[in-house]
Design a protein around this motif. Structure first.
Motif, PDB file in Angstrom:
ATOM      1  N   ARG A 187     -13.976   8.461 -12.583  1.00  8.97           N
ATOM      2  CA  ARG A 187     -15.057   7.487 -12.790  1.00  8.97           C
ATOM      3  C   ARG A 187     -15.946   7.414 -11.554  1.00  8.97           C
ATOM      4  O   ARG A 187     -17.177   7.339 -11.654  1.00  8.97           O
ATOM      5  CB  ARG A 187     -14.470   6.114 -13.126  1.00  8.97           C
ATOM      6  CG  ARG A 187     -13.826   6.034 -14.502  1.00  8.97           C
ATOM      7  CD  ARG A 187     -13.533   4.588 -14.889  1.00  8.97           C
ATOM      8  NE  ARG A 187     -12.571   3.959 -14.003  1.00  8.97           N
ATOM      9  CZ  ARG A 187     -11.242   3.960 -14.215  1.00  8.97           C
ATOM     10  NH1 ARG A 187     -10.744   4.587 -15.279  1.00  8.97           N
ATOM     11  NH2 ARG A 187     -10.430   3.346 -13.379  1.00  8.97           N
ATOM     12  N   THR A 188     -15.316   7.459 -10.379  1.00 15.13           N
ATOM     13  CA  THR A 188     -16.084   7.414  -9.132  1.00 15.13           C
ATOM     14  C   THR A 188     -16.919   8.676  -8.974  1.00 15.13           C
ATOM     15  O   THR A 188     -18.083   8.622  -8.548  1.00 15.13           O
ATOM     16  CB  THR A 188     -15.142   7.251  -7.931  1.00 15.13           C
ATOM     17  OG1 THR A 188     -14.341   6.081  -8.109  1.00 15.13           O
ATOM     18  CG2 THR A 188     -15.923   7.132  -6.635  1.00 15.13           C
TER      19      THR A 188
ATOM     20  N   GLN B 167      -6.359   2.211  -4.724  1.00 11.78           N
ATOM     21  CA  GLN B 167      -7.327   2.934  -5.549  1.00 11.78           C
ATOM     22  C   GLN B 167      -8.760   2.627  -5.119  1.00 11.78           C
ATOM     23  O   GLN B 167      -9.583   3.535  -4.959  1.00 11.78           O
ATOM     24  CB  GLN B 167      -7.134   2.585  -7.022  1.00 11.78           C
ATOM     25  CG  GLN B 167      -5.819   3.077  -7.620  1.00 11.78           C
ATOM     26  CD  GLN B 167      -5.724   2.806  -9.112  1.00 11.78           C
ATOM     27  OE1 GLN B 167      -6.687   2.377  -9.749  1.00 11.78           O
ATOM     28  NE2 GLN B 167      -4.551   3.046  -9.689  1.00 11.78           N
ATOM     29  N   ASN B 168      -9.045   1.355  -4.924  1.00 15.55           N
ATOM     30  CA  ASN B 168     -10.405   0.955  -4.520  1.00 15.55           C
ATOM     31  C   ASN B 168     -10.767   1.501  -3.150  1.00 15.55           C
ATOM     32  O   ASN B 168     -11.913   1.925  -2.915  1.00 15.55           O
ATOM     33  CB  ASN B 168     -10.533  -0.574  -4.522  1.00 15.55           C
ATOM     34  CG  ASN B 168     -10.496  -1.162  -5.919  1.00 15.55           C
ATOM     35  OD1 ASN B 168     -10.799  -0.472  -6.896  1.00 15.55           O
ATOM     36  ND2 ASN B 168     -10.111  -2.424  -6.028  1.00 15.55           N
ATOM     37  N   TYR B 169      -9.785   1.498  -2.249  1.00 13.08           N
ATOM     38  CA  TYR B 169     -10.055   2.010  -0.899  1.00 13.08           C
ATOM     39  C   TYR B 169     -10.395   3.501  -0.950  1.00 13.08           C
ATOM     40  O   TYR B 169     -11.381   3.936  -0.339  1.00 13.08           O
ATOM     41  CB  TYR B 169      -8.839   1.786   0.013  1.00 13.08           C
ATOM     42  CG  TYR B 169      -9.048   2.361   1.390  1.00 13.08           C
ATOM     43  CD1 TYR B 169      -9.752   1.654   2.365  1.00 13.08           C
ATOM     44  CD2 TYR B 169      -8.579   3.640   1.712  1.00 13.08           C
ATOM     45  CE1 TYR B 169      -9.978   2.196   3.623  1.00 13.08           C
ATOM     46  CE2 TYR B 169      -8.801   4.182   2.969  1.00 13.08           C
ATOM     47  CZ  TYR B 169      -9.500   3.463   3.910  1.00 13.08           C
ATOM     48  OH  TYR B 169      -9.735   4.015   5.150  1.00 13.08           O
TER      49      TYR B 169
ATOM     50  N   TRP C  86       0.834  -1.198   0.000  1.00 11.44           N
ATOM     51  CA  TRP C  86       0.000   0.000   0.000  1.00 11.44           C
ATOM     52  C   TRP C  86       0.876   1.258   0.000  1.00 11.44           C
ATOM     53  O   TRP C  86       0.402   2.348  -0.314  1.00 11.44           O
ATOM     54  CB  TRP C  86      -0.911   0.006   1.234  1.00 11.44           C
ATOM     55  CG  TRP C  86      -2.184  -0.762   1.040  1.00 11.44           C
ATOM     56  CD1 TRP C  86      -2.326  -1.980   0.451  1.00 11.44           C
ATOM     57  CD2 TRP C  86      -3.494  -0.360   1.449  1.00 11.44           C
ATOM     58  NE1 TRP C  86      -3.647  -2.374   0.468  1.00 11.44           N
ATOM     59  CE2 TRP C  86      -4.381  -1.392   1.087  1.00 11.44           C
ATOM     60  CE3 TRP C  86      -3.998   0.762   2.107  1.00 11.44           C
ATOM     61  CZ2 TRP C  86      -5.754  -1.327   1.335  1.00 11.44           C
ATOM     62  CZ3 TRP C  86      -5.362   0.821   2.365  1.00 11.44           C
ATOM     63  CH2 TRP C  86      -6.236  -0.208   1.975  1.00 11.44           C
TER      64      TRP C  86
ATOM     65  N   ARG D  68     -17.125   7.462  -1.886  1.00  7.68           N
ATOM     66  CA  ARG D  68     -18.523   7.003  -1.811  1.00  7.68           C
ATOM     67  C   ARG D  68     -19.076   7.209  -0.408  1.00  7.68           C
ATOM     68  O   ARG D  68     -20.235   7.617  -0.239  1.00  7.68           O
ATOM     69  CB  ARG D  68     -18.604   5.523  -2.204  1.00  7.68           C
ATOM     70  CG  ARG D  68     -18.214   5.239  -3.651  1.00  7.68           C
ATOM     71  CD  ARG D  68     -18.399   3.766  -4.009  1.00  7.68           C
ATOM     72  NE  ARG D  68     -17.922   3.487  -5.359  1.00  7.68           N
ATOM     73  CZ  ARG D  68     -16.734   2.954  -5.643  1.00  7.68           C
ATOM     74  NH1 ARG D  68     -15.905   2.608  -4.646  1.00  7.68           N
ATOM     75  NH2 ARG D  68     -16.370   2.750  -6.889  1.00  7.68           N
TER      76      ARG D  68
ATOM     77  N   CYS E 290     -11.498   5.258  -3.477  1.00 10.51           N
ATOM     78  CA  CYS E 290     -12.790   5.437  -4.156  1.00 10.51           C
ATOM     79  C   CYS E 290     -13.942   5.113  -3.211  1.00 10.51           C
ATOM     80  O   CYS E 290     -14.994   5.782  -3.240  1.00 10.51           O
ATOM     81  CB  CYS E 290     -12.858   4.577  -5.416  1.00 10.51           C
ATOM     82  SG  CYS E 290     -11.776   5.179  -6.745  1.00 10.51           S
ATOM     83  N   ASP E 291     -13.759   4.110  -2.360  1.00 10.59           N
ATOM     84  CA  ASP E 291     -14.782   3.800  -1.350  1.00 10.59           C
ATOM     85  C   ASP E 291     -14.909   4.926  -0.329  1.00 10.59           C
ATOM     86  O   ASP E 291     -16.002   5.195   0.190  1.00 10.59           O
ATOM     87  CB  ASP E 291     -14.446   2.484  -0.636  1.00 10.59           C
ATOM     88  CG  ASP E 291     -14.837   1.266  -1.455  1.00 10.59           C
ATOM     89  OD1 ASP E 291     -15.674   1.419  -2.369  1.00 10.59           O
ATOM     90  OD2 ASP E 291     -14.306   0.168  -1.195  1.00 10.59           O
TER      91      ASP E 291
ATOM     92  N   PRO F  76      -4.058  -1.382  -7.018  1.00 10.62           N
ATOM     93  CA  PRO F  76      -5.522  -1.405  -7.177  1.00 10.62           C
ATOM     94  C   PRO F  76      -6.266  -1.382  -5.845  1.00 10.62           C
ATOM     95  O   PRO F  76      -7.357  -0.799  -5.756  1.00 10.62           O
ATOM     96  CB  PRO F  76      -5.777  -2.711  -7.937  1.00 10.62           C
ATOM     97  CG  PRO F  76      -4.498  -2.980  -8.665  1.00 10.62           C
ATOM     98  CD  PRO F  76      -3.416  -2.488  -7.747  1.00 10.62           C
ATOM     99  N   GLU F  77      -5.687  -2.013  -4.813  1.00 12.72           N
ATOM    100  CA  GLU F  77      -6.349  -2.008  -3.503  1.00 12.72           C
ATOM    101  C   GLU F  77      -6.414  -0.594  -2.931  1.00 12.72           C
ATOM    102  O   GLU F  77      -7.422  -0.204  -2.330  1.00 12.72           O
ATOM    103  CB  GLU F  77      -5.617  -2.940  -2.529  1.00 12.72           C
ATOM    104  CG  GLU F  77      -5.827  -4.409  -2.796  1.00 12.72           C
ATOM    105  CD  GLU F  77      -5.266  -5.265  -1.677  1.00 12.72           C
ATOM    106  OE1 GLU F  77      -4.884  -4.697  -0.608  1.00 12.72           O
ATOM    107  OE2 GLU F  77      -5.207  -6.489  -1.844  1.00 12.72           O
TER     108      GLU F  77
ATOM    109  N   ALA G 230      -9.429   6.831 -12.096  1.00  7.03           N
ATOM    110  CA  ALA G 230     -10.328   6.085 -11.210  1.00  7.03           C
ATOM    111  C   ALA G 230     -11.178   7.038 -10.369  1.00  7.03           C
ATOM    112  O   ALA G 230     -12.374   6.798 -10.154  1.00  7.03           O
ATOM    113  CB  ALA G 230      -9.521   5.156 -10.303  1.00  7.03           C
TER     114      ALA G 230
END
Length: 597
Positions: free
Chosen positions: A202-203, A165-167, A127, A173, A169-170, A162-163, A199
């Motif tokens: 897109r979010t 990025q996803n975190y 990370w 949200r 983006c969450d 990617p983890e 990313a």
């Protein structure tokens, strides 16, 4: 067209404004954010329609060493406090954007704590950037890592993971679902990974209609960041610099040149400002405090989205200190400024400008055309749907006369003064007050203009002032527009003279050759000799780094390469050299060098 295209921002650094402790003990939350609720009415009163507030989330110190992205900083209160705060903003038709600090975390962030505990076996090892268990640091972690800006307190996130990025983006949200936030200001966006920004975009399009992404970018071609795939806007540091130095040097060529330079990047709605939590207050930076008037008239009328940093509407001071930015982020009590809109000339002017901009779409969406330019006077038009708004400013200590090409209308009205001028042979002839300006609106729009009230302070009687009052009275009788038009420029100029002696320069500052045809050089032989020496030195330096990629260059080599690129575009001023020298961040310099085309 979206809400942010016509927004007028107010900027709050909450830990400073609320007087929160410098260090977070992670104890029982103290609801200091609630003390800012009265500021929401003030924000609306001065004509702002959006609020940029941050950093907000749990951290150990100044707010940028994040501990928890989903919890309001304990020194500011609870998540319920933040939810209520945003709700009250929305009730007052004020949009809200948060600070998104996604380049790095603090050392108390859960992923970093896991690496400290589980070392090579931590699932969060990737990370962060370049975690090395063969190294160590001042915290004696038994490993080293890539930090941000040279501070091990800020652990650099691996944005290509990617983890990660996803975190993040969450997190976005969560901010939308929990707090109903309308956008994010991305901290240090000039060193964010572009795939990561894709990313985020897109979010943004997923979570909310017209969700706004604005990035902090210092240098470079802003169109690299502002486009359909990454960000909607970035901070306009280029105009920020031009606005204050263009007045301090009596050099409107610099401002006009900067506007053209920015327009050549494309149709970008940039975030314009004259100060913020990282730079000195505009009132401190201006050599002549009376220039607060023309500076803010330009801020509200040039292409872009204007922003006011909390307290600067009251013309407070704020000087950057060597080891602290505390003086730029003071605690203020709104009750100390309760009559500012009526009694403080700077607050009154900013309030008037906010009202005028809200009622004049051409200032948000109109095209830009330069009408007249000298070192000390500047006029331009903003035109939309055949409505031509004309802006005039003057940085001289004397009134100035200007004859300007006008729109297809019979008469113009000064939105700030109420004065009317007739169009004759397609032109208007106007008097631009000393150290001030005006926004000229077609008179048939008069009914749409807000009622502007600007304070008039006691003045010393003079022949010039007496004549001015007679003229104002005559205009008032003939046009019957405003009960008593006032000269806002005189108010601000006199406020400045009460607080300090403004000395006239013996000679004007000489503008750069690329900005004006009026340049004259003395001691040309010495100048040529110095120029040749500098060119020779630059050639030698460039030869050393010619075969390196930007990423392979050292900080010094990057600075040399950037100066060379600048020199290809025109003369390099001492101020430009200083700006390059002060940027010592490798990633930022790499991106800056790549931005040259």
């Amino acid at each position: 067209m979206s809400w942010y295209n016509e927004a007028i921002f107010y900027h709050i650094y909450p830990l400073g404004l609320t007087g929160a402790p410098k260090e977070n003990d992670y104890g029982t939350p103290v609801s200091r954010l609630n003390t800012l609720i009265p500021w929401i009415s003030h924000i609306k009163e001065i004509g702002c329609t959006a609020l940029y507030i941050g950093p907000l989330f749990e951290s150990v110190g100044h707010g940028y060493e994040t501990t928890d992205y989903k919890k309001l900083d304990s020194r500011l209160g609870t998540n319920e406090d933040l939810k209520k705060f945003v709700e009250v903003c929305h009730e007052n038709q004020i949009k809200v954007i948060f600070d998104g600090v996604f380049n790095h975390t603090g050392r108390d962030f859960f992923a970093f704590k896991d690496i400290q505990q589980n070392r090579e076996h931590s699932r969060y090892l990737n990370w962060y950037c370049n975690v090395n268990f063969g190294g160590n640091n001042e915290y004696n972690d038994g490993f080293s890592y890539e930090n941000w800006g040279g501070y091990n307190l800020l652990v650099k996130l691996n944005q290509r993971n990617p983890e990660v990025q996803n975190y993040i983006c969450d997190v976005i949200r969560f901010w939308v679902s929990e707090f109903d936030v309308d956008g994010i200001r991305l901290d240090a966006a000039d060193v964010l990974d572009f795939d990561f920004m894709h990313a985020l975009r897109r979010t943004a399009e997923e979570v909310k209609e017209d969700f706004w992404l604005m990035g902090e970018v210092i240098h470079g071609d802003y169109s690299r960041w502002v486009n359909g795939d990454t960000l909607h806007s970035v901070t306009n540091y280029a105009l920020h610099k031009a606005l204050y130095s263009g007045h301090n040097d009596h050099n409107y060529f610099e401002i006009a040149h900067t506007v053209k330079y920015l327009l050549n990047m494309g149709k970008l709605d940039l975030y314009n400002f004259v100060d913020n939590h990282d730079v000195e207050r505009i009132y401190t930076k201006l050599s002549n405090k009376a220039h607060m008037a023309p500076v803010h008239i330009l801020l509200y009328t040039l292409p872009g989205i204007p922003s006011i940093y909390y307290g600067s509407e009251f013309a407070i001071e704020g000087k950057k200190e060597k080891f602290s930015d505390d003086s730029l982020r003071p605690a203020l009590k709104l009750e100390d400024y309760k009559n500012a809109v009526k009694e403080n000339p700077c607050t009154a002017l900013i309030t008037a400008l906010g009202k005028v901009r809200q009622q004049t779409p051409a200032l948000s969406y109109g095209g830009y055309a330069e009408l007249q330019l000298t070192n000390r006077q500047f006029a331009f038009a903003r035109e939309l749907d055949d409505i031509k708004v004309i802006v005039t400013v003057n940085n001289d200590d004397n009134d100035a006369q200007m004859t300007l090409s006008a729109g297809n209308t019979a008469q113009y009205i000064g939105a700030l003064s109420g004065k009317k001028v007739s169009v004759e042979n397609g032109q208007i002839h106007v008097t631009v007050p000393a150290n001030g300006g005006e926004i000229w609106i077609p008179a048939d729009m008069e009914g749409k203009l807000p009622e502007v009230e600007l304070p008039k302070e006691a003045k010393k009687e003079s022949k010039q002032e007496t004549e001015k009052e007679v003229v104002i009275e005559e205009v008032n009788k003939e046009t019957e527009v405003i009960e008593k038009p006032v000269d806002h420029v005189t108010d601000i100029a006199e406020k400045a003279s009460e607080t300090e002696d403004v000395k006239e320069s013996v000679e004007e500052s000489i503008p750069a050759a690329s900005l004006t045809s009026e340049l004259t050089l003395e001691n040309s032989d010495a100048s040529e000799s110095e120029t040749k020496a500098e060119q020779a030195e630059a050639v030698d330096s460039m030869a050393v780094i010619a075969n390196k990629t930007p990423e392979e260059m050292t900080v010094e080599e990057l600075q040399t390469a950037i100066l060379e690129k600048m020199a290809n575009n025109g003369p390099v001023t001492e101020d430009m050299k200083r700006t390059v020298a002060e940027n010592i961040w490798h990633d930022s310099l790499v991106n800056w060098l790549k931005s040259f085309r």
